[in-house]
Design a protein around this motif. Structure first.
Motif, PDB file in Angstrom:
ATOM      1  N   UNK A 188       0.791  -1.218   0.000  1.00 28.28           N
ATOM      2  CA  UNK A 188       0.000   0.000   0.000  1.00 28.28           C
ATOM      3  C   UNK A 188       0.822   1.267   0.000  1.00 28.28           C
ATOM      4  N   UNK A 189       2.064   1.172   0.478  1.00 28.47           N
ATOM      5  CA  UNK A 189       2.925   2.356   0.553  1.00 28.47           C
ATOM      6  C   UNK A 189       3.622   2.656  -0.765  1.00 28.47           C
ATOM      7  N   UNK A 190       3.628   1.675  -1.657  1.00 27.47           N
ATOM      8  CA  UNK A 190       4.321   1.853  -2.927  1.00 27.47           C
ATOM      9  C   UNK A 190       5.786   1.460  -2.878  1.00 27.47           C
ATOM     10  N   UNK A 191       6.262   1.000  -1.718  1.00 26.48           N
ATOM     11  CA  UNK A 191       7.674   0.625  -1.584  1.00 26.48           C
ATOM     12  C   UNK A 191       7.956  -0.798  -2.052  1.00 26.48           C
ATOM     13  N   UNK A 192       6.940  -1.643  -2.102  1.00 29.69           N
ATOM     14  CA  UNK A 192       7.152  -3.068  -2.383  1.00 29.69           C
ATOM     15  C   UNK A 192       7.834  -3.284  -3.732  1.00 29.69           C
ATOM     16  N   UNK A 193       8.702  -4.294  -3.767  1.00 26.78           N
ATOM     17  CA  UNK A 193       9.403  -4.698  -4.986  1.00 26.78           C
ATOM     18  C   UNK A 193       8.997  -6.126  -5.346  1.00 26.78           C
ATOM     19  N   UNK A 194       9.099  -6.506  -6.613  1.00 26.13           N
ATOM     20  CA  UNK A 194       8.822  -7.900  -6.983  1.00 26.13           C
ATOM     21  C   UNK A 194       9.774  -8.848  -6.246  1.00 26.13           C
ATOM     22  N   UNK A 195       9.254  -9.984  -5.809  1.00 23.88           N
ATOM     23  CA  UNK A 195      10.089 -10.979  -5.142  1.00 23.88           C
ATOM     24  C   UNK A 195       9.586 -12.373  -5.494  1.00 23.88           C
ATOM     25  N   UNK A 196      10.391 -13.363  -5.180  1.00 24.31           N
ATOM     26  CA  UNK A 196      10.126 -14.734  -5.587  1.00 24.31           C
ATOM     27  C   UNK A 196       9.161 -15.416  -4.621  1.00 24.31           C
ATOM     28  N   UNK A 197       7.878 -15.465  -4.977  1.00 28.70           N
ATOM     29  CA  UNK A 197       6.875 -16.077  -4.113  1.00 28.70           C
ATOM     30  C   UNK A 197       7.000 -17.598  -4.058  1.00 28.70           C
ATOM     31  N   UNK A 198       7.807 -18.169  -4.942  1.00 27.44           N
ATOM     32  CA  UNK A 198       7.995 -19.626  -4.915  1.00 27.44           C
ATOM     33  C   UNK A 198       9.045 -20.040  -3.890  1.00 27.44           C
ATOM     34  N   UNK A 199       9.676 -19.086  -3.241  1.00 33.32           N
ATOM     35  CA  UNK A 199      10.653 -19.390  -2.193  1.00 33.32           C
ATOM     36  C   UNK A 199       9.889 -19.701  -0.900  1.00 33.32           C
ATOM     37  N   UNK A 200       9.669 -20.990  -0.681  1.00 36.87           N
ATOM     38  CA  UNK A 200       8.861 -21.452   0.454  1.00 36.87           C
ATOM     39  C   UNK A 200       9.713 -22.330   1.360  1.00 36.87           C
ATOM     40  N   UNK A 201       9.673 -22.055   2.653  1.00 32.77           N
ATOM     41  CA  UNK A 201      10.386 -22.852   3.646  1.00 32.77           C
ATOM     42  C   UNK A 201       9.422 -23.257   4.741  1.00 32.77           C
ATOM     43  N   UNK A 202       9.733 -24.355   5.425  1.00 37.44           N
ATOM     44  CA  UNK A 202       8.936 -24.767   6.578  1.00 37.44           C
ATOM     45  C   UNK A 202       9.251 -23.871   7.770  1.00 37.44           C
ATOM     46  N   UNK A 203       8.260 -23.649   8.587  1.00 33.47           N
ATOM     47  CA  UNK A 203       8.468 -22.899   9.816  1.00 33.47           C
ATOM     48  C   UNK A 203       9.502 -23.641  10.671  1.00 33.47           C
ATOM     49  N   UNK A 204      10.612 -22.998  11.053  1.00 32.37           N
ATOM     50  CA  UNK A 204      11.658 -23.703  11.811  1.00 32.37           C
ATOM     51  C   UNK A 204      11.123 -24.322  13.098  1.00 32.37           C
ATOM     52  N   UNK A 205      11.594 -25.520  13.459  1.00 31.01           N
ATOM     53  CA  UNK A 205      11.079 -26.212  14.654  1.00 31.01           C
ATOM     54  C   UNK A 205      11.198 -25.394  15.932  1.00 31.01           C
ATOM     55  N   UNK A 206      12.328 -24.681  16.108  1.00 33.09           N
ATOM     56  CA  UNK A 206      12.482 -23.915  17.345  1.00 33.09           C
ATOM     57  C   UNK A 206      11.459 -22.775  17.427  1.00 33.09           C
ATOM     58  N   UNK A 207      11.182 -22.154  16.284  1.00 29.35           N
ATOM     59  CA  UNK A 207      10.177 -21.089  16.250  1.00 29.35           C
ATOM     60  C   UNK A 207       8.785 -21.660  16.513  1.00 29.35           C
ATOM     61  N   UNK A 208       8.534 -22.816  15.906  1.00 29.29           N
ATOM     62  CA  UNK A 208       7.235 -23.484  16.078  1.00 29.29           C
ATOM     63  C   UNK A 208       7.027 -23.887  17.544  1.00 29.29           C
ATOM     64  N   UNK A 209       8.065 -24.403  18.175  1.00 30.04           N
ATOM     65  CA  UNK A 209       7.947 -24.827  19.562  1.00 30.04           C
ATOM     66  C   UNK A 209       7.593 -23.652  20.482  1.00 30.04           C
ATOM     67  N   UNK A 210       8.225 -22.498  20.259  1.00 32.15           N
ATOM     68  CA  UNK A 210       7.911 -21.323  21.067  1.00 32.15           C
ATOM     69  C   UNK A 210       6.480 -20.857  20.801  1.00 32.15           C
TER      70      UNK A 210
END
Length: 213
Positions: A188-210
């Motif tokens: 909405x601010x107009x700052x966004x740039x194109x990026x690779x939406x196919x770059x998908x990773x699993x939520x890290x286990x330590x982050x998930x545990x917290x």
């Protein structure tokens, strides 16, 4: 007091945004809450204030977030609540802040909060820090240019299969509600740039545990 044109435009756009179904508040229930989206002009251009919540917290432990919390009866509404919480958590001086507008209420099911994001301009910055160590581990002014850098953007896959936007900046993995709001705000601010939406990773286990506490 001069507010940047991009922030005024952003406030107008987000005030009438359509809330995604996943974040739409229920017809009743939920605790009123507010967060502060505080933008300023830092040494690397426009930036936004983020905190890292304490890993000892009961909900959203260890997660990067906007300063904020529940709306108390004495607050009189989400704007005052967002400023009060930011002061308590980061030592922010509210006198240096000009509120520009608010976003529609968003629902965070994990904590049963009905959250109103408050947009503000930091016209007179002050030193900020983890003023409430039991709640906050660190405070960062994150440059917008780092958030929109395609190298710092990705999507995280949650155990249930849902994928959401995320950012790796300043040693923080920003995900969940905060990343979703940032994603929309940057667009909405107009700052966004194109990026690779196919770059998908699993939520890290330590982050998930917290997050599962």
């Amino acid at each position: 007091m001069e507010v940047p044109g991009w922030l005024e435009t952003l406030a107008e756009r987000v005030a009438r945004m359509q809330v995604p179904p996943l974040l739409r508040p229920p017809a009743s229930g939920g605790r009123p809450a507010a967060v502060l989206l505080l933008f300023g002009e830092g040494p690397f251009g426009p930036d936004v204030l983020l905190i890292q919540r304490s890993s000892r917290g009961r909900t959203h432990a260890g997660q990067p977030a906007f300063p904020g919390g529940g709306v108390d009866p004495d607050d009189g509404g989400p704007v005052a609540a967002a400023l009060r919480e930011a002061e308590e958590e980061t030592g922010l001086d509210p006198a240096g802040v000009h509120v520009v507008g608010t976003m529609p209420e968003l629902y965070v099911s994990r904590s049963d909060n009905r959250v109103t994001p408050v947009l503000a301009w930091w016209h007179t910055p002050c030193v900020v820090h983890a003023a409430s160590p039991d709640e906050v581990e660190s405070v960062e002014r994150v440059p917008i240019r780092e958030l929109v850098d395609p190298a710092n953007r990705l999507r995280l896959r949650h155990p249930g299969g849902h994928c959401g936007p995320a950012f790796r900046v300043r040693g923080l993995l920003v995900w969940g509600f905060t990343a979703g709001v940032l994603d929309g705000v940057l667009a909405g601010s107009g700052f966004a740039l194109p990026w690779d939406h196919s770059r998908v990773e699993d939520l890290p286990p330590d982050v998930l545990n917290l997050a599962s506490r």
